[in-house]
Design a protein around this motif. Structure first.
Motif, PDB file in Angstrom:
ATOM      1  N   SER A 304       0.837  -1.199   0.000  1.00  0.00           N
ATOM      2  CA  SER A 304       0.000   0.000   0.000  1.00  0.00           C
ATOM      3  C   SER A 304       0.869   1.244   0.000  1.00  0.00           C
ATOM      4  CB  SER A 304      -0.922   0.003   1.224  1.00  0.00           C
ATOM      5  OG  SER A 304      -0.150   0.000   2.422  1.00  0.00           O
ATOM      6  N   GLY A 306       0.133   5.808   0.254  1.00  0.00           N
ATOM      7  CA  GLY A 306      -0.832   6.901   0.217  1.00  0.00           C
ATOM      8  C   GLY A 306      -0.602   7.924   1.314  1.00  0.00           C
ATOM      9  N   ASN A 349      -3.830   3.577  -1.371  1.00  0.00           N
ATOM     10  CA  ASN A 349      -4.071   2.660  -2.481  1.00  0.00           C
ATOM     11  C   ASN A 349      -3.531   1.280  -2.119  1.00  0.00           C
ATOM     12  OD1 ASN A 349      -5.254   4.603  -4.164  1.00  0.00           O
ATOM     13  ND2 ASN A 349      -3.258   5.243  -4.968  1.00  0.00           N
ATOM     14  N   ASN A 351      -3.104  -2.931  -3.299  1.00  0.00           N
ATOM     15  CA  ASN A 351      -3.076  -3.925  -4.376  1.00  0.00           C
ATOM     16  C   ASN A 351      -3.002  -5.311  -3.749  1.00  0.00           C
ATOM     17  OD1 ASN A 351      -2.770  -2.532  -7.173  1.00  0.00           O
ATOM     18  ND2 ASN A 351      -1.402  -1.384  -5.819  1.00  0.00           N
ATOM     19  N   ALA A 367      -7.483  -4.358  -6.611  1.00  0.00           N
ATOM     20  CA  ALA A 367      -6.866  -3.061  -6.342  1.00  0.00           C
ATOM     21  C   ALA A 367      -7.977  -2.103  -5.946  1.00  0.00           C
ATOM     22  CB  ALA A 367      -6.122  -2.557  -7.570  1.00  0.00           C
ATOM     23  N   TYR A 368      -7.809  -1.396  -4.844  1.00  0.00           N
ATOM     24  CA  TYR A 368      -8.856  -0.495  -4.372  1.00  0.00           C
ATOM     25  C   TYR A 368      -8.252   0.687  -3.637  1.00  0.00           C
ATOM     26  CZ  TYR A 368      -8.264  -2.677   0.230  1.00  0.00           C
ATOM     27  OH  TYR A 368      -7.751  -3.116   1.431  1.00  0.00           O
ATOM     28  N   TYR A 369      -9.108   1.690  -3.455  1.00  0.00           N
ATOM     29  CA  TYR A 369      -8.714   2.911  -2.749  1.00  0.00           C
ATOM     30  C   TYR A 369      -9.395   2.910  -1.390  1.00  0.00           C
ATOM     31  CZ  TYR A 369      -8.658   7.928  -1.615  1.00  0.00           C
ATOM     32  OH  TYR A 369      -8.503   9.142  -0.997  1.00  0.00           O
ATOM     33  N   LEU A 419     -10.965   1.673  -7.320  1.00  0.00           N
ATOM     34  CA  LEU A 419      -9.800   2.506  -7.615  1.00  0.00           C
ATOM     35  C   LEU A 419     -10.034   3.420  -8.807  1.00  0.00           C
ATOM     36  CD1 LEU A 419      -6.916   2.997  -6.626  1.00  0.00           C
ATOM     37  CD2 LEU A 419      -6.125   1.280  -8.241  1.00  0.00           C
ATOM     38  N   TYR A 422     -14.437   6.394  -7.549  1.00  0.00           N
ATOM     39  CA  TYR A 422     -14.571   6.564  -6.100  1.00  0.00           C
ATOM     40  C   TYR A 422     -16.020   6.578  -5.636  1.00  0.00           C
ATOM     41  CZ  TYR A 422      -9.582   7.684  -5.823  1.00  0.00           C
ATOM     42  OH  TYR A 422      -8.200   7.637  -5.872  1.00  0.00           O
TER      43      TYR A 422
END
Length: 818
Positions: A304, A306, A349, A351, A367-369, A419, A422
């Protein structure tokens, strides 16, 4: 014959008189507080030609005794920084061999001391039998900051990237504010006290029995400033930050500005004090992490990167009223109200990838936020009332009471989003919590001179009740509704009750000072929750012995030693068994059965004062049982569970040393080094995981001040913490250099400072730290990168100096649970 005998007697009388030894003695006290003034300078001058004949400094009781004087007429002069000089003229030493002046009262000065008068070696730490005292104003880079920025320069103290404060390698210590115990989370309290309002920092590493037994590594006592004489005194500080050099592309640019003020009015029998502060101190930053877990044949990795930033706001108002109707009685009342609020933004972020260990095939990828926002807020209101009575036999009785009400609350909003879109929510978790708190402390102390020392005894009652309502909810996507997760939601009730008795005797015999004492505490803790059928109670009955000594040799050498048994009690946060979604990858919870830590502290040290500075070195040992650590285990493929638990027993051996020296007239240098070896052994998770870790760690704190003229000074300091072991891994090294330039105007009444904090110079990985933990089924490492190269401007205006302790109360219980 009679004439010859008379002449012989007359001759012998003259000879005897010429060789007779005379002495003068007395005690120097503050004219308002009647407290002893230690280190006051006593000079004896010839009345005929004003030449210096002899001199001494006062001891901790304000006493002096100057011997070896010949018959004659003298003048006596008493001086101390912050006080008006006092002279006693035409003292005739002839028939009386000893003149006792009794009590000599010094009044605080009405004018500011000039820079020249306070240069010398005023920044030397003062070594006493049970503590070291450091002047706060020698650390210019802390101006405009908080107490954290001051104490991180002490040789025994380290502060890492996450604000984790350690005294001699241990996180547990007791905070005193102007000598009063404050059972609070250290970082919370210290972040509320403006650095500009601090007079001294006292480090007590082997506390005597009269102190609370709390704090496994010792005590930090912070004394704040107050007016120095009759009339009005005040100081106002304003600070602001320049634009960030690098804001790490955070959502919001950090804001840094604030003000603090202290006003004191003294007249006759009354003293009134006010203090207030407001501070907005945001911090930009970033985090880079990598985690993997193993469950059966599934191996999951989720690196990750961010944002990780902080919006921090503190404000408070304090008031204190002291009334001294006569020499025998003193009353003090205090009030405090404040709020501390902190938002932590972590937008990361991720993965995620899960593979089959046996085949190597990818089971799934995502994969996501992750948008994560945490609020912690505490509102505090409290009041105290103290009374002290002095008897004719010089004994004293002190009664103290404190009541506090606090409201602690906050939330964690954790959203996992697509991702690429949003608005597409994959998961949304909302944690909320509210914890009202009521607490009372009642205390009575009695002290009486006995023989060459003083006997002190006392009783103390501490009562604390805290309720909590914790709710864990998951969003029902596309509906706007939430469902409660019962496993992590409940109402709790915690009651702590401590009865303590102590007695100790302190004396000085020749060159030896000693303090011996015993403290007894009966403590109960009751934890109740709606979903737990029976209360979880803990009853403890313990003795806490202590012994300190200090022996003064010739030529300025001193030897000291100490032993103290301590206890580190658990906070309600460490007891709460209901998990909170701290991050996308983390659940965090406590354990209501957790046991307090018990510690035996032992130390031996050597100190030496010399003309241009001082040196000390201390060997110390800590034996710790029931060590409390926050440890990780696997909860799900992409979620770790952090739990507070007793991890085992630990041993710590260390050596700390400090050197304060003035190599040049324009250069004052301080260097503090602490080296320790930490070993922990035990077991986790019902004895299923063994704990065995050890390692050598060290810290270096150095401070250098340079005079660039009468009104200009430059300062540089460096705080370095090496890699150190933990129960499941290690923390990396951490380094913070700072510098400042100060310019004085208006004869010192106005000062302007430019501060360069967290200096990186483009090449140093300043203000960042990697924290790594590992187990048989997981590995996690995260690099926390905090903002570098912060520039601040601080302006300070003074009307009359502020010195000595400001008797303002502070949160006793609530801030600890923040």
């Amino acid at each position: 014959m009679k004439k010859k005998i008379f002449a012989l007697v007359l001759f012998l009388g003259v000879v005897a008189t010429s060789f007779a030894q005379y002495q003068v003695k007395g005690r120097v006290l503050d004219s308002l507080s009647k407290s002893p003034i230690e280190y006051a300078s006593i000079g004896v001058f010839s009345a005929a030609d004003a030449k210096v004949v002899n001199g001494k400094i006062t001891d901790e009781k304000g006493a002096f005794n100057i011997t070896g004087l010949k018959a004659g007429t003298y003048d006596l002069k008493i001086d101390f920084i912050g006080y008006q000089s006092k002279s006693i003229k035409n003292i005739k030493l002839d028939a009386t061999k000893t003149i006792d002046f009794g009590i000599i009262l010094l009044k605080g000065t009405e004018q500011l001391l000039s820079e020249v008068k306070v240069e010398g070696n005023r920044n030397n730490p003062i070594n006493k039998i049970d503590k070291q005292i450091f002047k706060a104003d020698q650390f210019e880079s802390a101006k405009g900051g908080t107490a954290i920025d001051v104490i991180r320069n002490m040789p025994s103290i380290t502060v890492n990237g996450e604000g984790d404060i350690r005294l001699r390698g241990s996180t547990g210590f007791l905070i005193l504010l102007n000598g009063k115990p404050v059972q609070t989370d250290a970082a919370t309290l210290l972040n509320q006290i403006p650095a500009n309002a601090i007079e001294n920092i006292e480090i007590i590493t082997a506390p005597s029995a009269k102190y609370d037994a709390d704090g496994k590594s010792g005590i930090i006592n912070i004394t704040t400033k107050r007016g120095a004489g009759d009339g009005l005194s005040y100081v106002v500080n304003i600070n602001g930050g320049l634009p960030s050099v690098d804001d790490y592309n955070n959502k919001e640019k950090p804001k840094r500005y604030g003000a603090d003020a202290t006003l004191n009015y003294q007249k006759d029998k009354w003293e009134l004090s006010f203090g207030g502060s407001y501070q907005q101190n945001d911090l930009a930053g970033q985090r880079v992490g990598d985690v993997n877990t193993t469950i059966g044949n599934r191996f999951t990795t989720f690196p990750s990167i961010g944002e990780r930033s902080f919006d921090r706001t503190n404000y408070s108002a304090r008031a204190s009223l002291t009334y001294t109707p006569d020499k025998a009685n003193t009353f003090n009342a205090g009030f405090y109200a404040g709020q501390r609020k902190q938002f932590r933004q972590a937008d990361i972020n991720y993965n995620n990838r899960t593979t089959d260990i046996n085949t190597g095939n990818i089971i799934n990828e995502l994969a996501y936020y992750n948008a994560n926002l945490v609020l912690r807020q505490g509102n505090f209101v409290l009041g105290n009332l103290d009374y002290m009575h002095s008897f004719k036999n010089k004994s004293t009785l002190t009664l103290s009471g404190l009541y506090e009400h606090a409201r602690l609350e906050g939330f964690t909003k954790n959203s996992n989003l697509n991702l690429n879109d949003y608005t597409d929510t994959i998961q949304y978790v909302l944690n909320t919590g509210t914890s009202p708190l009521d607490a009372v402390r009642l205390k009575v102390d009695y002290a009486i001179p006995i023989g060459k020392g003083k006997l002190e005894s006392g009783y103390q009652l501490r009562y604390q009740k805290q309720t909590g309502s914790f709710l864990y909810q998951e969003a029902i996507l596309s509906t706007g509704q939430f469902t409660t997760v019962p496993e992590f939601s409940d109402d709790i009730n915690v009651i702590n009750n401590i009865n303590a008795f102590y007695t100790q005797y302190a004396a000085k015999v020749g060159k030896l000072e000693y303090i011996g004492g015993l403290r007894y505490e009966y403590a109960t803790r009751s934890f109740k929750a709606d979903k737990i059928l029976n209360p979880i109670d803990l009853n403890l009955s313990n003795f806490f012995p202590s012994l300190n000594f200090l022996y003064t040799f010739d030529k300025g050498y001193k030897l000291k030693g100490g032993f103290s048994r301590r206890v580190q009690r658990s906070t309600n946060n460490e007891l709460n068994p209901y998990a909170e979604r701290e991050h996308s990858e983390t659940l965090e919870q406590g354990d209501p059965t957790i046991l307090p830590e018990f510690i035996n502290l032992t130390e031996f040290g050597l100190m030496k004062d010399f003309n241009n500075g001082s040196f000390f070195a201390t060997l110390y040992n800590q034996q710790i049982t029931n060590v409390v650590n926050r440890v990780n285990s696997v909860y799900a493929d992409t979620v770790l569970n952090r739990v507070y638990t007793n991890a085992g027993d630990a041993t710590l051996w260390g050596v700390e040393s400090g050197l304060n020296v003035k190599p040049m007239k324009w250069w004052t240098a301080y260097l503090g080094v602490n080296i320790y070896d930490y070993q922990i052994k035990g077991a986790l998770f019902n004895n299923t995981v063994a704990v065995s870790n050890s390692g050598l760690a060290y810290s270096i704190n150095t401070n250098h001040s340079f005079s660039a003229g009468k009104n200009t000074s430059i300062q540089f300091n460096l705080n370095y913490l090496s890699e150190r072991p933990t129960a499941q891994g290690e923390d990396s090294r951490f380094i913070v250099p700072n510098s400042s330039v100060k310019q004085s105007f208006l004869n010192g009444r106005l000062t302007a400072s430019l501060l360069w904090q967290n200096m990186s110079l483009g090449v140093i990985n300043t203000n960042e730290q990697r924290i790594t933990t590992r187990g048989r089924d997981f590995f996690t490492t995260t690099n926390y990168i905090h903002e570098k190269d912060i520039f601040m401007i601080n302006l300070s205006f003074n009307l009359n100096p502020l010195t000595k302790k400001l008797k303002l109360p502070s949160s006793e219980f609530g801030e600890r649970e923040f």
